[in-house]
Enzyme design. Sequence first.
Site, PDB file in Angstrom:
ATOM      1  N   HIS A 184       0.833  -1.207   0.000  1.00  0.00           N
ATOM      2  CA  HIS A 184       0.000   0.000   0.000  1.00  0.00           C
ATOM      3  C   HIS A 184       0.873   1.266   0.000  1.00  0.00           C
ATOM      4  O   HIS A 184       0.678   2.169  -0.826  1.00  0.00           O
ATOM      5  CB  HIS A 184      -0.905  -0.021   1.245  1.00  0.00           C
ATOM      6  N   GLU A 185       1.846   1.321   0.900  1.00  0.00           N
ATOM      7  CA  GLU A 185       2.691   2.522   0.995  1.00  0.00           C
ATOM      8  C   GLU A 185       3.551   2.689  -0.256  1.00  0.00           C
ATOM      9  O   GLU A 185       3.729   3.812  -0.743  1.00  0.00           O
ATOM     10  CB  GLU A 185       3.580   2.467   2.248  1.00  0.00           C
ATOM     11  N   HIS A 194       1.593   4.288  -2.954  1.00  0.00           N
ATOM     12  CA  HIS A 194       1.552   5.756  -2.852  1.00  0.00           C
ATOM     13  C   HIS A 194       2.807   6.379  -3.471  1.00  0.00           C
ATOM     14  O   HIS A 194       2.727   7.402  -4.150  1.00  0.00           O
ATOM     15  CB  HIS A 194       1.451   6.197  -1.387  1.00  0.00           C
ATOM     16  N   CYS A 223      -8.163   3.744  -3.005  1.00  0.00           N
ATOM     17  CA  CYS A 223      -9.099   3.148  -3.955  1.00  0.00           C
ATOM     18  C   CYS A 223     -10.391   2.787  -3.217  1.00  0.00           C
ATOM     19  O   CYS A 223     -10.356   2.406  -2.047  1.00  0.00           O
ATOM     20  CB  CYS A 223      -8.452   1.903  -4.554  1.00  0.00           C
ATOM     21  N   CYS A 282      -9.176  -4.027  -2.818  1.00  0.00           N
ATOM     22  CA  CYS A 282      -7.907  -3.553  -3.400  1.00  0.00           C
ATOM     23  C   CYS A 282      -6.943  -3.180  -2.277  1.00  0.00           C
ATOM     24  O   CYS A 282      -7.342  -2.616  -1.258  1.00  0.00           O
ATOM     25  CB  CYS A 282      -8.172  -2.349  -4.288  1.00  0.00           C
ATOM     26  N   CYS A 320      -6.247  -3.830  -7.463  1.00  0.00           N
ATOM     27  CA  CYS A 320      -7.403  -4.140  -8.307  1.00  0.00           C
ATOM     28  C   CYS A 320      -7.016  -3.823  -9.749  1.00  0.00           C
ATOM     29  O   CYS A 320      -5.962  -3.213  -9.994  1.00  0.00           O
ATOM     30  CB  CYS A 320      -8.618  -3.322  -7.873  1.00  0.00           C
ATOM     31  N   CYS A 344      -6.352  -0.027 -10.339  1.00  0.00           N
ATOM     32  CA  CYS A 344      -5.079   0.485  -9.804  1.00  0.00           C
ATOM     33  C   CYS A 344      -3.897  -0.082 -10.585  1.00  0.00           C
ATOM     34  O   CYS A 344      -2.899   0.602 -10.806  1.00  0.00           O
ATOM     35  CB  CYS A 344      -4.964   0.152  -8.317  1.00  0.00           C
TER      36      CYS A 344
END
Lengths: 445, 185
Positions: free
Chosen positions: B135-136, B139, B146, B151, B170, B173
């Site tokens: 996740h990070e 970014h 999202c 996701c 997903c 993304c």
Amino acid sequence: MANRVSILIVDDEESVRDSLYSWFIEDGYHVECAENAKQALSLLNEKEFDIVLADIKMPGMDGMEMHRRIKALARVPIVIIMTAFASVDTAVQALKDGAFDYVTKPFDPDDLSHLIRNAATQVALKAENENLKEKITSLVDVEDILGESDALKKVLKEVESVAQSNSSVIITGESGTGKELVARAIHSNSSRKYFPLISVHCGALTESLLESELFGHEKGAFTGATFNRKGRFEMADGGTIFLDEIGTISPKMQIELLRVLESKTFVRVGGNKEITSDFRVICATNRDLKSMVNSGTFREDLYYRLNVVNIRIPPLRERIDDVPLLVNHFIRKYCTSMSRDLISIEPAALKHLEEFEYPGNVRELENMVERAIVVGNGKVIRLKDLPMGKEVISSSIESLEDLEKKHIAKILEKYKWNISRAAKALNVDRATLYNKIKKFNLKQE
Amino acid sequence: MIRLDSQGIILVSCGLFEKKLTRRVTEDVSREFHYPVNLKECSLDISEFYNPGRRQYDANALLKMISEKAPRDAVKILGMLRVDLYIPILTYIFGQAALNGYAGIASLYRLRNEHYGLEPNYELLIERFSKVIVHELGHTFGLIHCNNPICVMRSSTYVEDLDQKHKQFCHRCMAELDRIEQMAQ
């Protein structure tokens, strides 16, 4: 939604600004920062923000003072006050001043997300509300009633002036002249426009059904009343009730109606609780109510209660100059709804439409144009596409003499001016036919 | 296809991590980003980032330090930590990264079941840690949160939120990541 919402962060601490900036930017919001109230107000004067997240304790102007100044802006954003020094007094004061919420630093991440999501929802609802208000305003405007004839201009002027008042209105006019459209225009231009316009077609309901429809009923009031139901007067609270075909209501309903109009209170059928409703009444009829009053079929007191303002809509034959404008409007309307290219109308067809009598008024003209678009060639409306184009039936009033002249001329043409055969076909003797030819000045072409 | 034109993505372990955990995380990151993933250990003293008032570590300062120490030929760098992280406005965070930036950090501290009075679950811990790291890093590549509930870029403020989502991007993304990558090249 999120990427359209803009947030302005106002805090003197750089680390707070940066943290909030990163947090919201990752959620897809448009974010800008200001390090003091002065800079924030300057930014707010330059551009519009949906949400302002402001610290209370800042050097110079504090967050509360800034909030007071924000409220003077043309477009006021949602303001959320934040502070590291929580106190009940400041929280109460912030909310009293109209802040959306009040949060204490540091926030729980979930609380912050929820807070902004709720504020964003509020922003979206506000925008939606403004859009809907605009749509309602443009739903039926006076401009939507088409026509440039003097007769119609007089009606429109009356609509505009009566809309601002709260008086009862009777709209009279033949069937198909657009009485309901005028009622809608009055409602849409009045201060009641954000409340409902409830229409009741009195002529379509029996006395008992109309009573239940207007006043509502309680469960068990009659066979089939399996649940409580609000009546139309109750539904029209704050708005307008439009009673179409008012001339058809029974004497009993006339008394009931008069009572409701005078007290604005009523009781549901089968109920005993008095209900009050604030509504304006607009009625319509194609009957001559004054004659009905004279003949005793319509109550005089009800007539005077309803007839505060009387708007008479002229029949289409009295404003025949408006036909081309209306034809073009209906062509545009039906071509759009049928997803077709805009078509034109040939001059001969338009001339015939201008000569027609229209007993069914604008509704009849509309049906004619719709039919012509459906059956036509998709490029131009021709004379033969119109119902009267195939066999020109002019409904203009003709004398018996005119008809006799036309018929004799037609028979003479058919028999190529053979007087004996024509006289036989007309079932008259030859001398009579000669006399008629002389009288009508008929000549062989 | 794995790209081999640089050191790829560097995962820096600040503290002791079990090999099983680092191997699984490396695999997950490599699979999602199509870059080689290099695992490095660092022996930096992070005590200067400790805030005794909050008894937590300043994530913004740590992020800045990781970013400054990273080799310039790395695609991205992410610091793996075991300490409780905060940013000034929030009570805690699982991880932090700069959008379109170079570096990110993620911590195991609040991902353990034991932190919430539950039975330890090592497999679940690895899953959660992988999700925070992907996740990070997402970014840092420019992806924002999202709305797709499964996701990996879905915003998560509680561990339960982490458990609801998958550790993959997903389709939307993924497509956005490809678009960003193509533009960068």
